[in-house]
Design a protein around this motif. Sequence first.
Motif, PDB file in Angstrom:
ATOM      1  N   GLY A 133       0.654  -1.303  -0.027  1.00  0.00           N
ATOM      2  CA  GLY A 133       0.119  -0.027   0.160  1.00  0.00           C
ATOM      3  C   GLY A 133       0.725   1.223  -0.001  1.00  0.00           C
ATOM      4  O   GLY A 133       0.428   2.251   0.246  1.00  0.00           O
ATOM      5  N   LEU A 134       2.313   0.916  -0.323  1.00  0.00           N
ATOM      6  CA  LEU A 134       3.037   2.175  -0.385  1.00  0.00           C
ATOM      7  C   LEU A 134       2.992   3.022  -1.820  1.00  0.00           C
ATOM      8  O   LEU A 134       3.854   3.772  -1.905  1.00  0.00           O
ATOM      9  CB  LEU A 134       4.213   1.838   0.486  1.00  0.00           C
ATOM     10  CG  LEU A 134       4.295   1.557   1.736  1.00  0.00           C
ATOM     11  CD1 LEU A 134       5.487   0.931   2.250  1.00  0.00           C
ATOM     12  CD2 LEU A 134       4.347   2.987   2.378  1.00  0.00           C
ATOM     13  N   LYS A 148       2.200   7.440   3.887  1.00  0.00           N
ATOM     14  CA  LYS A 148       2.326   5.907   4.455  1.00  0.00           C
ATOM     15  C   LYS A 148       3.398   5.656   5.063  1.00  0.00           C
ATOM     16  O   LYS A 148       3.494   4.777   5.560  1.00  0.00           O
ATOM     17  CB  LYS A 148       1.768   5.223   3.375  1.00  0.00           C
ATOM     18  CG  LYS A 148       0.233   5.170   2.986  1.00  0.00           C
ATOM     19  CD  LYS A 148      -0.611   4.419   4.011  1.00  0.00           C
ATOM     20  CE  LYS A 148      -0.920   3.222   3.505  1.00  0.00           C
ATOM     21  NZ  LYS A 148      -2.014   2.572   4.644  1.00  0.00           N
ATOM     22  N   PHE A 149       4.439   6.389   4.970  1.00  0.00           N
ATOM     23  CA  PHE A 149       5.834   6.199   5.364  1.00  0.00           C
ATOM     24  C   PHE A 149       6.182   7.099   6.502  1.00  0.00           C
ATOM     25  O   PHE A 149       6.702   8.378   6.418  1.00  0.00           O
ATOM     26  CB  PHE A 149       7.013   6.099   4.340  1.00  0.00           C
ATOM     27  CG  PHE A 149       8.393   5.740   4.816  1.00  0.00           C
ATOM     28  CD1 PHE A 149       8.629   4.383   5.000  1.00  0.00           C
ATOM     29  CD2 PHE A 149       9.336   6.717   4.914  1.00  0.00           C
ATOM     30  CE1 PHE A 149       9.694   4.022   5.361  1.00  0.00           C
ATOM     31  CE2 PHE A 149      10.506   6.138   5.438  1.00  0.00           C
ATOM     32  CZ  PHE A 149      10.661   5.023   5.764  1.00  0.00           C
ATOM     33  N   PRO A 150       5.913   6.819   7.695  1.00  0.00           N
ATOM     34  CA  PRO A 150       6.060   7.750   9.071  1.00  0.00           C
ATOM     35  C   PRO A 150       7.195   8.554   8.988  1.00  0.00           C
ATOM     36  O   PRO A 150       7.529   9.562   9.608  1.00  0.00           O
ATOM     37  CB  PRO A 150       5.503   6.858  10.049  1.00  0.00           C
ATOM     38  CG  PRO A 150       5.142   5.828   9.701  1.00  0.00           C
ATOM     39  CD  PRO A 150       5.524   5.583   8.140  1.00  0.00           C
ATOM     40  N   ASP A 151       8.499   7.707   8.628  1.00  0.00           N
ATOM     41  CA  ASP A 151       9.558   8.453   8.903  1.00  0.00           C
ATOM     42  C   ASP A 151      10.357   9.091   7.834  1.00  0.00           C
ATOM     43  O   ASP A 151      11.254   9.564   7.827  1.00  0.00           O
ATOM     44  CB  ASP A 151      10.743   7.086   8.970  1.00  0.00           C
ATOM     45  CG  ASP A 151      10.955   6.406  10.266  1.00  0.00           C
ATOM     46  OD1 ASP A 151      10.475   7.048  11.256  1.00  0.00           O
ATOM     47  OD2 ASP A 151      11.634   5.633  10.325  1.00  0.00           O
ATOM     48  N   TYR A 152       9.354   9.461   6.686  1.00  0.00           N
ATOM     49  CA  TYR A 152       9.827  10.430   5.924  1.00  0.00           C
ATOM     50  C   TYR A 152      10.417  11.700   6.165  1.00  0.00           C
ATOM     51  O   TYR A 152       9.683  12.311   7.023  1.00  0.00           O
ATOM     52  CB  TYR A 152       8.571  10.660   4.631  1.00  0.00           C
ATOM     53  CG  TYR A 152       9.153  11.249   3.417  1.00  0.00           C
ATOM     54  CD1 TYR A 152       9.515  10.411   2.527  1.00  0.00           C
ATOM     55  CD2 TYR A 152       9.277  12.676   3.376  1.00  0.00           C
ATOM     56  CE1 TYR A 152      10.018  10.985   1.152  1.00  0.00           C
ATOM     57  CE2 TYR A 152       9.376  12.921   2.052  1.00  0.00           C
ATOM     58  CZ  TYR A 152       9.834  12.301   1.200  1.00  0.00           C
ATOM     59  OH  TYR A 152      10.448  12.823  -0.002  1.00  0.00           O
ATOM     60  N   GLY A 153      11.627  12.047   5.792  1.00  0.00           N
ATOM     61  CA  GLY A 153      12.157  13.193   6.193  1.00  0.00           C
ATOM     62  C   GLY A 153      13.429  12.995   7.399  1.00  0.00           C
ATOM     63  O   GLY A 153      13.900  13.921   7.824  1.00  0.00           O
ATOM     64  N   LYS A 154      13.500  11.717   7.818  1.00  0.00           N
ATOM     65  CA  LYS A 154      14.475  11.602   8.921  1.00  0.00           C
ATOM     66  C   LYS A 154      16.041  11.800   8.451  1.00  0.00           C
ATOM     67  O   LYS A 154      16.807  12.354   9.366  1.00  0.00           O
ATOM     68  CB  LYS A 154      14.490  10.079   9.437  1.00  0.00           C
ATOM     69  CG  LYS A 154      14.815   9.130   8.588  1.00  0.00           C
ATOM     70  CD  LYS A 154      14.707   7.826   9.162  1.00  0.00           C
ATOM     71  CE  LYS A 154      15.227   6.567   8.229  1.00  0.00           C
ATOM     72  NZ  LYS A 154      15.105   5.261   9.191  1.00  0.00           N
ATOM     73  N   LEU A 155      16.061  11.875   7.226  1.00  0.00           N
ATOM     74  CA  LEU A 155      17.568  12.298   6.816  1.00  0.00           C
ATOM     75  C   LEU A 155      17.687  13.755   6.393  1.00  0.00           C
ATOM     76  O   LEU A 155      18.780  14.319   7.227  1.00  0.00           O
ATOM     77  CB  LEU A 155      17.855  11.444   5.438  1.00  0.00           C
ATOM     78  CG  LEU A 155      19.352  11.757   4.935  1.00  0.00           C
ATOM     79  CD1 LEU A 155      20.463  11.075   5.776  1.00  0.00           C
ATOM     80  CD2 LEU A 155      19.319  11.129   3.612  1.00  0.00           C
ATOM     81  N   GLU A 243      13.091   1.292   2.801  1.00  0.00           N
ATOM     82  CA  GLU A 243      12.740   0.784   4.277  1.00  0.00           C
ATOM     83  C   GLU A 243      11.305   0.272   4.179  1.00  0.00           C
ATOM     84  O   GLU A 243      10.800  -0.447   4.903  1.00  0.00           O
ATOM     85  CB  GLU A 243      13.126   1.758   5.225  1.00  0.00           C
ATOM     86  CG  GLU A 243      14.384   1.813   5.375  1.00  0.00           C
ATOM     87  CD  GLU A 243      15.142   2.932   6.539  1.00  0.00           C
ATOM     88  OE1 GLU A 243      14.085   3.425   7.185  1.00  0.00           O
ATOM     89  OE2 GLU A 243      16.559   3.049   6.679  1.00  0.00           O
ATOM     90  N   GLY A 244      10.263   1.074   3.196  1.00  0.00           N
ATOM     91  CA  GLY A 244       9.110   0.733   3.000  1.00  0.00           C
ATOM     92  C   GLY A 244       8.884  -0.744   2.539  1.00  0.00           C
ATOM     93  O   GLY A 244       7.922  -1.287   3.273  1.00  0.00           O
ATOM     94  N   ALA A 245       9.709  -0.910   1.606  1.00  0.00           N
ATOM     95  CA  ALA A 245       9.529  -2.435   1.044  1.00  0.00           C
ATOM     96  C   ALA A 245      10.075  -3.553   2.282  1.00  0.00           C
ATOM     97  O   ALA A 245       9.498  -4.322   2.129  1.00  0.00           O
ATOM     98  CB  ALA A 245      10.402  -2.406  -0.101  1.00  0.00           C
ATOM     99  N   THR A 246      11.374  -3.248   2.652  1.00  0.00           N
ATOM    100  CA  THR A 246      11.950  -4.221   3.710  1.00  0.00           C
ATOM    101  C   THR A 246      11.533  -4.035   5.059  1.00  0.00           C
ATOM    102  O   THR A 246      11.638  -5.099   5.764  1.00  0.00           O
ATOM    103  CB  THR A 246      13.283  -4.109   3.594  1.00  0.00           C
ATOM    104  OG1 THR A 246      13.752  -2.957   4.123  1.00  0.00           O
ATOM    105  CG2 THR A 246      13.924  -4.338   1.851  1.00  0.00           C
ATOM    106  N   GLY A 247      11.181  -3.118   5.463  1.00  0.00           N
ATOM    107  CA  GLY A 247      10.902  -2.841   6.923  1.00  0.00           C
ATOM    108  C   GLY A 247      12.268  -2.682   7.831  1.00  0.00           C
ATOM    109  O   GLY A 247      12.210  -2.718   8.959  1.00  0.00           O
ATOM    110  N   LYS A 248      13.544  -2.895   7.058  1.00  0.00           N
ATOM    111  CA  LYS A 248      14.837  -2.692   7.649  1.00  0.00           C
ATOM    112  C   LYS A 248      15.341  -1.441   7.439  1.00  0.00           C
ATOM    113  O   LYS A 248      15.021  -0.801   6.321  1.00  0.00           O
ATOM    114  CB  LYS A 248      15.556  -4.066   6.950  1.00  0.00           C
ATOM    115  CG  LYS A 248      15.068  -5.219   7.153  1.00  0.00           C
ATOM    116  CD  LYS A 248      15.892  -6.188   6.544  1.00  0.00           C
ATOM    117  CE  LYS A 248      15.178  -7.794   6.766  1.00  0.00           C
ATOM    118  NZ  LYS A 248      15.947  -8.564   5.734  1.00  0.00           N
ATOM    119  N   THR A 249      16.467  -1.209   8.057  1.00  0.00           N
ATOM    120  CA  THR A 249      17.258  -0.198   7.919  1.00  0.00           C
ATOM    121  C   THR A 249      18.066  -0.176   6.686  1.00  0.00           C
ATOM    122  O   THR A 249      18.339  -1.408   6.461  1.00  0.00           O
ATOM    123  CB  THR A 249      18.291   0.143   9.030  1.00  0.00           C
ATOM    124  OG1 THR A 249      17.600   0.221  10.254  1.00  0.00           O
ATOM    125  CG2 THR A 249      19.260   1.244   8.762  1.00  0.00           C
TER     126      THR A 249
END
Length: 524
Positions: A133-134, A148-155, A243-249
């Motif tokens: 759903g991303l 749908k990606f809450p971490d967007y902007g972390k970099l 990260e959206g696809a894998t759920g990993k860093t």
Amino acid sequence: MSLRIYNALRKKKEEFSPLNDNQVKMYVCGVTLYDELHLGHARAAVIFDVIYRYLKHQGWQVKYVTNFTDVDDKMIDRAQMLNLSIYQLAERLMGEYSQQMHALGVLPALCYPRATEHLPEIIDLIKRLERKGLAYVSEGDVFFRVKKFPDYGKLSGQTPSELSAGARIEINEKKEDPLDFALWKKSKKGEPTWDSPWGKGRPGWHIECSAMAMKYLGETIDIHGGGQDLVFPHHENEIAQSEGATGKTFARFWIHNGLVTMSQAKMSKSTGNFLTLREALRGYPGEIIRFFLLSAHYRSPLDYNQTSLKEASLALRRVHTFLRKVDDLAKPREDTPVQNEEQINQFDREIDSNFDNFIQALNDDFNTPLAISAIFQLVKKANLFMEKVDLLNLASYNSLIKVRDRIRQMGQMLGLFQVKQQKESPSLESINELHQELAGIFKGKKPGGYFSTQIDQIKSLPPKQVIDLWVDYRNKLRRERNWALADEIRSKLANLGIILEDDKKGTTWRWSMRSRSDQEVADI
RNA sequence: GGCGGCAUAGCCAAGUGGAAAGGCAGAGGACUGCAAAUCCUUUAUUCCCCGGUUCGAGUCCGGGUGCCGCCUCCA
């Protein structure tokens, strides 16, 4: 001593070690193949090359991958203009790339994946995002759903709400949200195109890096690099997709190199404010350009001006002069009496502590300017040592050899001082020219000896020997205090790019390197 | 408007709490027939400005000023 790297993800220096005990996985965003390289590209390449070299020096096995973007809007435009396919354009520019990187002493990466050769991987990744759903399809395009990606902007430190408030985001009716970015673009007529579950199209810009990094290095990599201008949106989007696809860093460390500026403004193709690497290499050897590029810390901006490369060449010459002096030393006999023992021991200790300083500098977030200064300090000490220890014995000789090898070792980590300045052979023509010139000097005079009788034989000798003969002859003139003629020979040789140096031990000669663009001598 | 970076000698450029690295250029000197190379000496008592913390700040904190990058393709 351990390696600390500034991690853009957390905006601070952090101790670095690989996730898997011995293997470092590093991906660096490469270039888009639409036009010539300029100094900015060269800087990025050289900086990550040094990082690569240094990581290897730490004893890690480094898997270093850097990509080529070989399909995008600008390439399509450019290829059309040149009446080429984007494939042909890419091939041409990749050829130049590898040639110029070689000139800069950049080591080859493990591989150079290209977007157009990874369509299946790209499509798979988009499908994965779709399933989560991303991603969503809109009129043949596929977009990433940023909300749908809450971490967007972390970099980048950007937040979606602030971005939305900004005025510069393109309004696109097809998008659910202005921040969403294209994963797949429906192709227009005449554009390169690939089949996909969403119809004919081509990949968006960011998705290739995620797909290729994961393919070659896995879902979590240790280091991801690129220019500071890629932080947003490119790297931010890469994080979102991956990260959206894998759920990993996706990447543990993010490293960004500062940009090259010219007249205090970013060097950039689009503004016309740039110096191409080709031009720079026409005027100066790659090593000088490389030295210049490493003379500022990698995260700082580096300003190029008219005198930058000239200054770099003078600085570098200092080190080369020293290395050559040591290379030319004759090994003393075993039984040469040892003198200045205490001085030699002291010097040896200084060599070691100097090397430690060098390593510490690189350990501290790859501080190349500081590391380079350690080399200069060592050269200075060694020159001084040579001056003070007048009688060379085996011990002092060995110390000097040790310094030389240390400098080459340090140089290896920076990609400098590896090649002995080759005494390139002059062409037969220029040697004949030399003879004409020099023979002219003797018109109506009697040089005597070798030169008057055997001039034709000399012509068949290797150039180096011919030059040695002239040097010998000049020294004969000097002994006779015939300064005028001796100086004339020196100046004629200089015209051919041969520099003579007289010192107590005799005369040595070397080739100078001429800057072809401005005729300034950049001899090293 | 938002996010981030930078400001150290004529120029380039290190330095995150304790006497301001290094290079280039300049000046003087040693060596040299002259050059070149090398060495020595010398070049910041105001580290953009103003406050503050501290025994002590270029270095930390607050506030300014100037420049740059990103927010659109970009190493």
